[in-house]
Design a protein around this motif. Structure first.
Motif, PDB file in Angstrom:
ATOM      1  N   SER A   1       3.276   2.970 -11.191  1.00 31.62           N
ATOM      2  CA  SER A   1       3.707   1.785 -11.923  1.00 31.62           C
ATOM      3  C   SER A   1       4.859   1.152 -11.159  1.00 31.62           C
ATOM      4  N   LEU A   2       4.660  -0.083 -10.721  1.00 32.41           N
ATOM      5  CA  LEU A   2       5.653  -0.758  -9.884  1.00 32.41           C
ATOM      6  C   LEU A   2       6.164  -2.000 -10.613  1.00 32.41           C
ATOM      7  N   PRO A   3       7.454  -2.041 -10.933  1.00 33.18           N
ATOM      8  CA  PRO A   3       8.016  -3.233 -11.563  1.00 33.18           C
ATOM      9  C   PRO A   3       8.013  -4.414 -10.592  1.00 33.18           C
TER      10      PRO A   3
ATOM     11  N   VAL B   1       0.840  -1.205   0.000  1.00 35.56           N
ATOM     12  CA  VAL B   1       0.000   0.000   0.000  1.00 35.56           C
ATOM     13  C   VAL B   1       0.871   1.249   0.000  1.00 35.56           C
ATOM     14  N   SER B   2       1.909   1.252   0.824  1.00 30.79           N
ATOM     15  CA  SER B   2       2.809   2.416   0.878  1.00 30.79           C
ATOM     16  C   SER B   2       3.519   2.619  -0.453  1.00 30.79           C
ATOM     17  N   LEU B   3       3.964   1.540  -1.054  1.00 28.31           N
ATOM     18  CA  LEU B   3       4.636   1.648  -2.353  1.00 28.31           C
ATOM     19  C   LEU B   3       3.666   2.135  -3.427  1.00 28.31           C
ATOM     20  N   ALA B   4       2.426   1.629  -3.405  1.00 29.25           N
ATOM     21  CA  ALA B   4       1.431   1.999  -4.410  1.00 29.25           C
ATOM     22  C   ALA B   4       0.986   3.447  -4.260  1.00 29.25           C
TER      23      ALA B   4
ATOM     24  N   HIS C   1       0.239  -1.816 -12.443  1.00 26.00           N
ATOM     25  CA  HIS C   1      -0.220  -0.465 -12.763  1.00 26.00           C
ATOM     26  C   HIS C   1      -1.272  -0.048 -11.738  1.00 26.00           C
ATOM     27  N   VAL C   2      -0.951   0.961 -10.963  1.00 28.26           N
ATOM     28  CA  VAL C   2      -1.772   1.373  -9.815  1.00 28.26           C
ATOM     29  C   VAL C   2      -2.687   2.528 -10.199  1.00 28.26           C
ATOM     30  N   ARG C   3      -3.960   2.403  -9.826  1.00 29.22           N
ATOM     31  CA  ARG C   3      -4.918   3.501  -9.999  1.00 29.22           C
ATOM     32  C   ARG C   3      -5.216   4.194  -8.669  1.00 29.22           C
ATOM     33  N   ALA C   4      -5.240   3.432  -7.592  1.00 32.47           N
ATOM     34  CA  ALA C   4      -5.526   4.012  -6.273  1.00 32.47           C
ATOM     35  C   ALA C   4      -5.065   3.036  -5.209  1.00 32.47           C
ATOM     36  N   SER C   5      -4.959   3.544  -3.993  1.00 34.39           N
ATOM     37  CA  SER C   5      -4.567   2.694  -2.870  1.00 34.39           C
ATOM     38  C   SER C   5      -5.270   3.148  -1.607  1.00 34.39           C
ATOM     39  N   ALA C   6      -5.378   2.245  -0.661  1.00 33.53           N
ATOM     40  CA  ALA C   6      -6.014   2.567   0.618  1.00 33.53           C
ATOM     41  C   ALA C   6      -5.102   3.494   1.427  1.00 33.53           C
ATOM     42  N   GLY C   7      -5.670   4.110   2.441  1.00 32.09           N
ATOM     43  CA  GLY C   7      -4.887   4.982   3.303  1.00 32.09           C
ATOM     44  C   GLY C   7      -4.294   4.220   4.484  1.00 32.09           C
TER      45      GLY C   7
ATOM     46  N   ALA D   1      -5.621  -1.807  -8.872  1.00 33.64           N
ATOM     47  CA  ALA D   1      -4.507  -1.902  -9.805  1.00 33.64           C
ATOM     48  C   ALA D   1      -4.749  -3.020 -10.809  1.00 33.64           C
ATOM     49  N   LYS D   2      -3.890  -3.059 -11.812  1.00 36.41           N
ATOM     50  CA  LYS D   2      -3.953  -4.087 -12.853  1.00 36.41           C
ATOM     51  C   LYS D   2      -2.591  -4.729 -13.006  1.00 36.41           C
TER      52      LYS D   2
END
Length: 269
Positions: free
Chosen positions: A116-118, A108-111, A159-165, A149-150
């Motif tokens: 975009s996370l490899p 979550v922190s990374l997103a 591929h991240v669109r959103a993340s929790a807090g 994400a996808k």
């Protein structure tokens, strides 16, 4: 495509799982409180811990209980797997469920910081044993709503669109407060700008309406003038025609009288 949880799909609501532990934390002290915290860290549906950290009995663990449990709770609240790994000898070992949960929180922190996370980055940061294990963790995190994400398996990316807090670290509060203050000031400026534009638009609309009303008044006046001129013109023509017809009638009558006199049909003397 990963489907959302059934409860989320049907819009079901329930009391926060943390609420039950908060009630218990009011009376639990020392070792009992520490055990309660460890249960929270293992619970699959609890991902924020700020309220638990604020409980007096939990804060007392720093002096009257296993201090490592309080530090471990802080790691779960706003730390990452790397933070834990650097202090694993001091903090103690985690259960498999706790380890998986901390890795998901680290995701979550990374997103939240990267769109975009490899896979290579995630394998390193989360210390995952294989790509298959990583993808299982990613899919479960998406399913539970921690990230939107996808997975791009061909490119090896998330591929991240959103993340929790997550909970804020105390050192981040001042920065967050400043950001909120800037946001508030910016929002105020936007609202002022919108008000000015609305006022300008209203002024233009009022002017346009007034111009349209004046044009309509002038058109009606012109129509009335044309009707009056037409009526006057038609009245003049009719009058002239009536005069001409009357004159012709007199001439006809005069002609008939003269004709009678010429053939001896006039009045006898």
């Amino acid at each position: 495509r990963v489907r959302p949880p059934r409860s989320m799909m049907q819009g079901e609501t329930s009391t926060s799982p943390l609420a039950e532990f908060l009630l218990l934390a009011k009376s639990a002290k020392g070792a009992a409180c520490a055990q309660l915290v460890l249960q929270v860290l293992e619970h699959p549906s609890i991902h924020v811990f700020g309220e638990l950290l604020d409980m007096p009995n939990v804060r007392e663990l720093a002096t009257s209980g296993p201090a490592n449990v309080l530090e471990l709770l802080k790691i779960f609240a706003y730390g990452t797997w790397k933070d834990y790994a650097a202090r694993a000898a001091q903090l103690g070992s985690l259960t498999p469920a706790q380890a998986t949960k901390l890795k998901r929180l680290s995701l979550v922190s990374l997103a939240s910081a990267n769109k975009s996370l490899p896979y290579a980055c995630l394998l390193s940061e989360l210390e995952m044993p294989s790509v298959r294990a990583l993808e299982d963790l990613l899919i479960q995190s998406i399913y539970d709503g921690l990230v939107t994400a996808k997975l791009d398996q061909q490119a090896g990316r998330l591929h991240v669109r959103a993340s929790a807090g997550r909970d804020l670290h105390p050192s981040e509060l001042e920065q967050m407060s400043a950001q909120l203050a800037r946001w508030h000031a910016g929002s105020g400026q936007v609202l002022d700008s919108l008000r000015q534009k609305l006022d300008m638009h209203k002024t233009r609309c009022d002017a346009a309406n007034a111009e349209a009303a004046e044009l309509e008044r002038r058109v009606e006046a012109m129509r009335a003038s044309l009707r009056a001129q037409q009526d006057a013109a038609e009245g003049g023509v009719l009058g002239a025609l009536e005069d001409e017809m009357e004159h012709d009638d007199k001439l006809r009558k005069s002609g008939r009288t003269k004709g009678k006199h010429s053939i001896g049909l006039g009045p006898r003397k």
